[in-house]
Design a protein around this motif. Structure first.
Motif, PDB file in Angstrom:
ATOM      1  N   LEU B  80      23.648  38.632  36.842  1.00 17.02           N
ATOM      2  CA  LEU B  80      24.057  36.942  37.497  1.00 17.02           C
ATOM      3  C   LEU B  80      24.870  36.461  36.159  1.00 17.02           C
ATOM      4  O   LEU B  80      24.075  35.262  35.393  1.00 17.02           O
ATOM      5  CB  LEU B  80      22.805  36.561  37.116  1.00 17.02           C
ATOM      6  N   ALA B  81      25.754  36.340  35.743  1.00 19.59           N
ATOM      7  CA  ALA B  81      26.870  35.881  34.401  1.00 19.59           C
ATOM      8  C   ALA B  81      26.853  34.607  34.314  1.00 19.59           C
ATOM      9  O   ALA B  81      26.655  33.808  35.407  1.00 19.59           O
ATOM     10  CB  ALA B  81      27.923  36.457  34.722  1.00 19.59           C
ATOM     11  N   ALA B  82      26.721  33.538  33.178  1.00 18.18           N
ATOM     12  CA  ALA B  82      26.728  32.678  33.339  1.00 18.18           C
ATOM     13  C   ALA B  82      28.316  31.929  32.283  1.00 18.18           C
ATOM     14  O   ALA B  82      27.677  32.514  31.467  1.00 18.18           O
ATOM     15  CB  ALA B  82      24.831  31.752  32.639  1.00 18.18           C
ATOM     16  N   PRO B  83      27.957  31.005  32.028  1.00 18.45           N
ATOM     17  CA  PRO B  83      29.613  30.327  31.618  1.00 18.45           C
ATOM     18  C   PRO B  83      28.659  30.441  30.162  1.00 18.45           C
ATOM     19  O   PRO B  83      29.135  30.474  29.014  1.00 18.45           O
ATOM     20  CB  PRO B  83      29.645  28.369  32.211  1.00 18.45           C
ATOM     21  N   SER B  84      27.668  29.858  29.633  1.00 15.70           N
ATOM     22  CA  SER B  84      26.868  30.074  28.656  1.00 15.70           C
ATOM     23  C   SER B  84      26.981  31.588  27.943  1.00 15.70           C
ATOM     24  O   SER B  84      26.195  31.332  26.930  1.00 15.70           O
ATOM     25  CB  SER B  84      25.396  29.364  29.046  1.00 15.70           C
ATOM     26  N   GLN B  85      27.110  32.374  29.099  1.00 11.99           N
ATOM     27  CA  GLN B  85      27.144  34.127  27.735  1.00 11.99           C
ATOM     28  C   GLN B  85      28.761  33.836  27.545  1.00 11.99           C
ATOM     29  O   GLN B  85      28.814  35.568  27.887  1.00 11.99           O
ATOM     30  CB  GLN B  85      26.723  35.229  29.483  1.00 11.99           C
ATOM     31  N   THR B  86      29.450  32.956  27.387  1.00 11.06           N
ATOM     32  CA  THR B  86      30.592  33.259  27.240  1.00 11.06           C
ATOM     33  C   THR B  86      30.295  33.934  25.322  1.00 11.06           C
ATOM     34  O   THR B  86      30.135  32.577  25.036  1.00 11.06           O
ATOM     35  CB  THR B  86      31.801  32.968  27.389  1.00 11.06           C
ATOM     36  N   SER B  87      30.933  34.725  25.116  1.00  8.69           N
ATOM     37  CA  SER B  87      31.208  34.472  23.678  1.00  8.69           C
ATOM     38  C   SER B  87      31.574  36.963  23.334  1.00  8.69           C
ATOM     39  O   SER B  87      31.923  37.093  23.797  1.00  8.69           O
ATOM     40  CB  SER B  87      29.216  35.370  23.324  1.00  8.69           C
ATOM     41  N   VAL B  88      31.143  36.635  21.600  1.00  2.40           N
ATOM     42  CA  VAL B  88      31.779  37.796  22.122  1.00  2.40           C
ATOM     43  C   VAL B  88      30.232  38.701  21.453  1.00  2.40           C
ATOM     44  O   VAL B  88      29.370  38.375  20.041  1.00  2.40           O
ATOM     45  CB  VAL B  88      32.734  38.273  20.665  1.00  2.40           C
ATOM     46  N   TYR B  89      30.215  40.333  21.892  1.00  3.72           N
ATOM     47  CA  TYR B  89      28.920  41.130  21.639  1.00  3.72           C
ATOM     48  C   TYR B  89      29.513  41.946  20.945  1.00  3.72           C
ATOM     49  O   TYR B  89      30.308  42.868  21.377  1.00  3.72           O
ATOM     50  CB  TYR B  89      28.893  41.088  23.381  1.00  3.72           C
ATOM     51  N   PHE B  90      28.559  41.758  19.443  1.00  3.01           N
ATOM     52  CA  PHE B  90      28.568  42.793  19.160  1.00  3.01           C
ATOM     53  C   PHE B  90      27.554  44.134  18.958  1.00  3.01           C
ATOM     54  O   PHE B  90      25.722  43.874  19.240  1.00  3.01           O
ATOM     55  CB  PHE B  90      28.502  42.592  17.110  1.00  3.01           C
ATOM     56  N   CYS B  91      27.608  45.131  18.870  1.00  2.00           N
ATOM     57  CA  CYS B  91      26.577  46.449  18.735  1.00  2.00           C
ATOM     58  C   CYS B  91      26.330  47.230  17.398  1.00  2.00           C
ATOM     59  O   CYS B  91      27.740  47.429  17.070  1.00  2.00           O
ATOM     60  CB  CYS B  91      26.892  47.186  19.367  1.00  2.00           C
ATOM     61  N   ALA B  92      25.373  47.562  16.904  1.00  2.00           N
ATOM     62  CA  ALA B  92      25.764  47.822  15.420  1.00  2.00           C
ATOM     63  C   ALA B  92      24.173  48.682  15.403  1.00  2.00           C
ATOM     64  O   ALA B  92      23.428  48.654  16.593  1.00  2.00           O
ATOM     65  CB  ALA B  92      25.062  46.804  14.910  1.00  2.00           C
ATOM     66  N   SER B  93      24.429  49.707  14.084  1.00  2.00           N
ATOM     67  CA  SER B  93      23.131  50.786  13.859  1.00  2.00           C
ATOM     68  C   SER B  93      23.333  50.664  12.722  1.00  2.00           C
ATOM     69  O   SER B  93      23.729  50.442  11.853  1.00  2.00           O
ATOM     70  CB  SER B  93      23.648  52.152  14.622  1.00  2.00           C
ATOM     71  N   ILE B  94      22.304  51.676  12.170  1.00  2.00           N
ATOM     72  CA  ILE B  94      21.188  51.923  10.940  1.00  2.00           C
ATOM     73  C   ILE B  94      21.145  53.116  11.188  1.00  2.00           C
ATOM     74  O   ILE B  94      20.655  54.117  11.889  1.00  2.00           O
ATOM     75  CB  ILE B  94      20.391  50.648  10.478  1.00  2.00           C
ATOM     76  N   GLU B  95      21.311  53.883   9.799  1.00  2.00           N
ATOM     77  CA  GLU B  95      21.111  55.073   9.599  1.00  2.00           C
ATOM     78  C   GLU B  95      20.227  55.288   9.102  1.00  2.00           C
ATOM     79  O   GLU B  95      18.870  54.045   7.912  1.00  2.00           O
ATOM     80  CB  GLU B  95      21.980  55.768   8.918  1.00  2.00           C
ATOM     81  N   GLY B  96      18.881  55.638   9.743  1.00  2.00           N
ATOM     82  CA  GLY B  96      17.040  55.611   9.026  1.00  2.00           C
ATOM     83  C   GLY B  96      16.306  54.930   9.526  1.00  2.00           C
ATOM     84  O   GLY B  96      16.301  54.483  10.181  1.00  2.00           O
ATOM     85  N   VAL B  97      14.896  54.237   9.189  1.00  2.00           N
ATOM     86  CA  VAL B  97      14.403  53.498   9.416  1.00  2.00           C
ATOM     87  C   VAL B  97      14.701  52.279   8.212  1.00  2.00           C
ATOM     88  O   VAL B  97      13.322  51.482   8.596  1.00  2.00           O
ATOM     89  CB  VAL B  97      13.080  53.946   9.314  1.00  2.00           C
ATOM     90  N   LEU B  98      15.471  53.208   7.162  1.00  2.00           N
ATOM     91  CA  LEU B  98      15.064  51.435   6.180  1.00  2.00           C
ATOM     92  C   LEU B  98      16.154  49.912   6.849  1.00  2.00           C
ATOM     93  O   LEU B  98      17.521  50.040   6.529  1.00  2.00           O
ATOM     94  CB  LEU B  98      15.968  52.059   4.597  1.00  2.00           C
ATOM     95  N   LEU B  99      15.567  48.719   6.883  1.00  2.00           N
ATOM     96  CA  LEU B  99      16.526  48.043   7.535  1.00  2.00           C
ATOM     97  C   LEU B  99      17.260  47.327   6.435  1.00  2.00           C
ATOM     98  O   LEU B  99      18.381  46.335   6.705  1.00  2.00           O
ATOM     99  CB  LEU B  99      15.430  46.979   8.213  1.00  2.00           C
TER     100      LEU B  99
END
Lengths: 111, 114
Positions: B80-99
């Motif tokens: 149910l997309a809304a105008p407030s969801q207009t944005s740039v979406y980034f996905c990211a990942s990290i190696e291992g478990v050290l943040l």
């Protein structure tokens, strides 16, 4: 989460050294300091991270005083291509920590 | 390695439509993240995952859902997309478990809801 405070924007001339300071007064013992760079229309890119004293890599240096309540990212001899937004993050080194990016510092390099 | 890839690059949705933003990483990273970035603002965490089958909410999860059935994929679902969801979406990942390890970001998906 340790809150960070950075200047909103900075200008510098080409060839100069630029220092961007980040304040993180409530940093915890297990927290690390990490900096990212973001160009327009791109995802952030890791620059450097450190825990204390000084860290240097091929891109930048990171200075962290003994009390660790602030840190300074130093970019030597900047060029126009260094124009970007720079984010300071304080990150705990374990657990399901939620990483938080602030609004960052918009650095503009002037020819 | 291709790193973190996202599809589509751009999308225009009408209000009320749904879509899935795809994110794939080929680095065998356990930790994956979805952020949104509004114009002139920093990144806000939507959801994150510490491994296959484990997800948790970030700062702004309302209106979104995620799943993590494999290590490689972490899709973000907009219902149910809304105008407030207009944005740039980034996905990211990290190696291992050290943040504090380096986060690897994808190129982003620019979403407009009209």
């Amino acid at each position: 989460l340790a809150k960070t405070t950075q200047p909103i924007s900075m200008d510098s001339y080409e060839g100069q050294e630029v220092n961007i300071t980040c304040s993180h007064n409530n940093i915890a013992t297990n927290d690390y300091i990490t900096w990212y760079q973001q160009f327009p229309s791109q995802g952030p890119r890791f620059i450097i991270q450190g825990y204390k004293t000084k860290v240097t890599n091929e891109v930048a240096s990171l200075f962290i005083p003994a009390d660790r309540k602030s840190s300074t990212l130093s970019l030597p001899r900047v060029s126009l291509s260094d124009t970007a937004v720079y984010y300071c993050l304080v990150v705990t080194n374990f657990g399901n920590e939620k990483l938080t990016f602030g609004t960052g510092t918009r650095l503009t390099i002037i020819p | 390695n291709a790193g973190v890839t996202q599809t589509p690059k751009f999308r225009i949705l009408k209000i009320g439509q749904s879509m899935t933003l795809q994110c794939t990483q080929d680095m065998n990273h356990n930790y994956m993240y979805w952020y949104r970035q509004d114009p002139g603002m920093g990144l806000k965490l939507i959801y994150y995952s510490v491994g296959a089958g484990i997800t948790d909410k970030g700062e702004v999860p309302n209106g979104y859902n995620v799943s993590r059935s494999t290590t490689e994929d972490f899709p973000l679902r907009l219902e149910l997309a809304a105008p407030s969801q207009t944005s740039v979406y980034f996905c990211a990942s990290i190696e291992g478990v050290l943040l504090y390890n380096e986060q690897f970001f994808g190129p982003g998906t620019r979403l407009t809801v009209l």
